[in-house]
Design an enzyme around this catalytic site. Structure first.
Site, PDB file in Angstrom:
ATOM      1  N   GLU A  30      -2.701   4.607   0.632  1.00 44.88           N
ATOM      2  CA  GLU A  30      -3.007   3.255   0.164  1.00 44.88           C
ATOM      3  C   GLU A  30      -1.980   2.322   0.809  1.00 44.88           C
ATOM      4  O   GLU A  30      -0.786   2.523   0.625  1.00 44.88           O
ATOM      5  CB  GLU A  30      -2.874   3.164  -1.351  1.00 44.88           C
ATOM      6  CG  GLU A  30      -3.557   4.261  -2.129  1.00 44.88           C
ATOM      7  CD  GLU A  30      -3.051   4.325  -3.565  1.00 44.88           C
ATOM      8  OE1 GLU A  30      -2.543   3.313  -4.080  1.00 44.88           O
ATOM      9  OE2 GLU A  30      -3.154   5.398  -4.161  1.00 44.88           O
ATOM     10  N   ASP A  61      -4.773  -6.393  -4.396  1.00 44.38           N
ATOM     11  CA  ASP A  61      -3.804  -5.841  -5.339  1.00 44.38           C
ATOM     12  C   ASP A  61      -2.678  -6.860  -5.498  1.00 44.38           C
ATOM     13  O   ASP A  61      -1.836  -6.998  -4.608  1.00 44.38           O
ATOM     14  CB  ASP A  61      -3.256  -4.509  -4.823  1.00 44.38           C
ATOM     15  CG  ASP A  61      -2.315  -3.871  -5.829  1.00 44.38           C
ATOM     16  OD1 ASP A  61      -2.728  -3.670  -6.983  1.00 44.38           O
ATOM     17  OD2 ASP A  61      -1.165  -3.593  -5.454  1.00 44.38           O
TER      18      ASP A  61
END
Length: 496
Positions: free
Chosen positions: A10, A90
């Site tokens: 990620e 995010d």
């Protein structure tokens, strides 16, 4: 017991808008993520029901609130990708998650495909901005204003391995792998000791040995227990201590050797024999030791260099992972690991075509020498940042790659293919192919679920709690021959 190798990464990207009067990284991140949805799947959301970020591997649930967006924002900030990965906002960063992969080489390919996806997004978003503004995206880990953002790795492991065994066996490895995996950084941050140049982008931000947080008081070993799989069989080890790498070679070794060491921990051959007396101090010491020769103190009083510690892990790998029981990629990872340790021991700068921190150091040193500057000059930090710029015509790593100045493992065409084609040997295949074939009949998705809406009256959830299932071999015929309703019916029937 060892489980099938499944791994993923990620990557949180830094983002800025040049000439923006009031820069808003959240708005910029939302713009680039949302504009990429060009495959008729704008209505598909992310299924947060399968997530448990506050579950701690030490056996409790931490206090706090999970940030779950409402339906409208869910769709706005999430994109489930045709290659089986995820692209989303995010906090203040665009983040790309690779699909699940079974080996290090595939993971490099899908992580690099993510860089292309980010750049395609950047170009598309650019058309919506005033002509004097430009979006710039960096694959790095720091804004030099005290904020660090992550490059996380995930590895599937057996639930039978006690978590303390992972802490004991993995901590010395993660601390001493930095000369292989670091991206290099000018200066220091977070109140750490000053230095001209260090190996890791992230080392200064780690303050504890074990913990749950990924944003404050960061731990070397993260305890998030969110398996995204059958929790009775598997755990997902969430590694947050690595850097974002530009070099294919660095990514390959980072995930490849870590997967090998986790296999050794699962086999019980790595325990606490390499425990460091002060891992938090050691991670900063290793990051600042450009010679890779400064000894670290082990808990039993021995003093070993980072390379000597790594050689001990490699020796155990040679002893316990046989050629017959491992893939060609694993064998190549071990061979390459040994090659790099030999070079690091002799002369780290001889890896100036291979490892990020060495490539970048050679580049910055040459510039400073040519202009009679030192590392305190702002040009040094600017070059550091430009190394991670993903624009093909601006980023310094990208230009080195174009000019054949760095080693690469992949053909560019392979990476382009990976934008829209999932791996065939994990559940990512099922996820990605469903998105491509049935985009109008999928309500939401997550790592371990797909929710179909094949009529107007009901939703059907398909659980995917075994990451090495859902492969092309297992589901290819169904996906080729069935409508969405037939597919759902066939799978639900087979599960009863």
């Amino acid at each position: 017991m060892t489980v099938p190798t499944i791994m993923g990464t990620e990557t949180e990207y830094g983002i800025s808008v040049k000439n923006a009067r009031d820069p808003d990284p959240v708005a910029a991140s939302t713009l680039v993520v949302n504009i990429y949805k060009d495959r008729g799947i704008k209505g598909i959301t992310w299924d947060y029901d399968q997530e448990s970020p506050l579950m701690d591997a030490r056996g409790f649930v931490s206090e706090g609130e999970t940030d779950i967006p409402d339906q409208e924002n869910n769709s706005l900030i999430n994109d489930v990708l045709a290659n089986g990965g995820r692209y989303y906002v995010d906090h203040a960063h665009p983040e790309y998650c690779t699909p699940e992969c079974t080996n290090a080489r595939d993971l490099v390919k899908y992580e690099k495909a993510g860089e292309l996806i980010l750049d395609l997004s950047r170009l598309a978003a650019q058309d919506l901005l005033p002509t004097n503004q430009e979006i710039i995206i960096y694959k790095n880990n720091s804004d030099y204003k005290g904020h660090s953002y992550g490059a996380h790795e995930n590895y599937l492991m057996s639930r039978n391995v006690p978590f303390q065994d992972i802490v004991d066996g993995l901590t010395p490895f993660l601390v001493t792998r930095q000369p292989i995996t670091g991206s290099g950084k000018v200066g220091a941050e977070n109140g750490a000791a000053e230095t001209d140049y260090q190996i890791s982008q992230r080392a200064d931000f780690f303050e504890t040995e074990v913990g749950l947080s990924t944003m404050v008081a960061r731990p070397i070993i993260n305890t998030r227990d969110e398996p995204h799989a059958d929790e009775m069989i598997y755990r997902r080890l969430h590694v947050i201590v690595g850097d974002s790498n530009m070099s294919e070679f660095s990514i390959y070794l980072k995930v490849g050797i870590t997967a090998v060491v986790l296999q050794l921990i699962e086999q019980g051959v790595v325990g606490d024999q390499f425990r460091l007396s002060d891992p938090v101090l050691a991670i900063k010491t290793v990051s600042r030791d450009l010679s890779c020769k400064e000894p670290l103190v082990l808990e039993d009083g021995r003093k070993w260099t980072p390379i000597e510690v790594q050689r001990e892990y490699l020796e155990l790998a040679h002893k316990h992972i046989s050629t017959e029981d491992s893939s060609e990629v694993v064998q190549d990872v071990m061979k390459t690991w040994e090659f790099v340790l030999d070079r690091l021991e002799e002369d780290p700068m001889s890896l100036d075509r291979h490892l990020d921190w060495v490539i970048k150091k050679r580049l910055i040193d040459a510039y400073l020498r040519r202009h009679n500057l030192d590392h305190s000059d702002h040009q040094a930090r600017m070059l550091d940042l430009q190394y991670h710029d993903i624009r093909p015509n601006k980023g310094l790593y990208a230009r080195l790659l174009k000019n054949g100045r760095v080693e690469r493992l992949l053909e560019h065409e392979e990476i382009v293919q990976a934008i829209n084609n999932p791996p065939v040997d994990t559940r990512a295949y099922f996820r990605g192919m469903c998105l491509q074939k049935y985009p109008n009949e999928i309500h939401s998705a997550s790592w371990n679920s797909m929710i179909f809406c094949t009529d107007d009256s009901s939703l059907d959830k398909i659980l995917m709690d075994r990451p090495h299932f859902g492969t092309q071999e297992m589901t290819g015929d169904l996906l080729r021959d069935c409508t969405a309703a037939e597919l759902v019916q066939a799978i639900l029937t087979s599960n009863h």
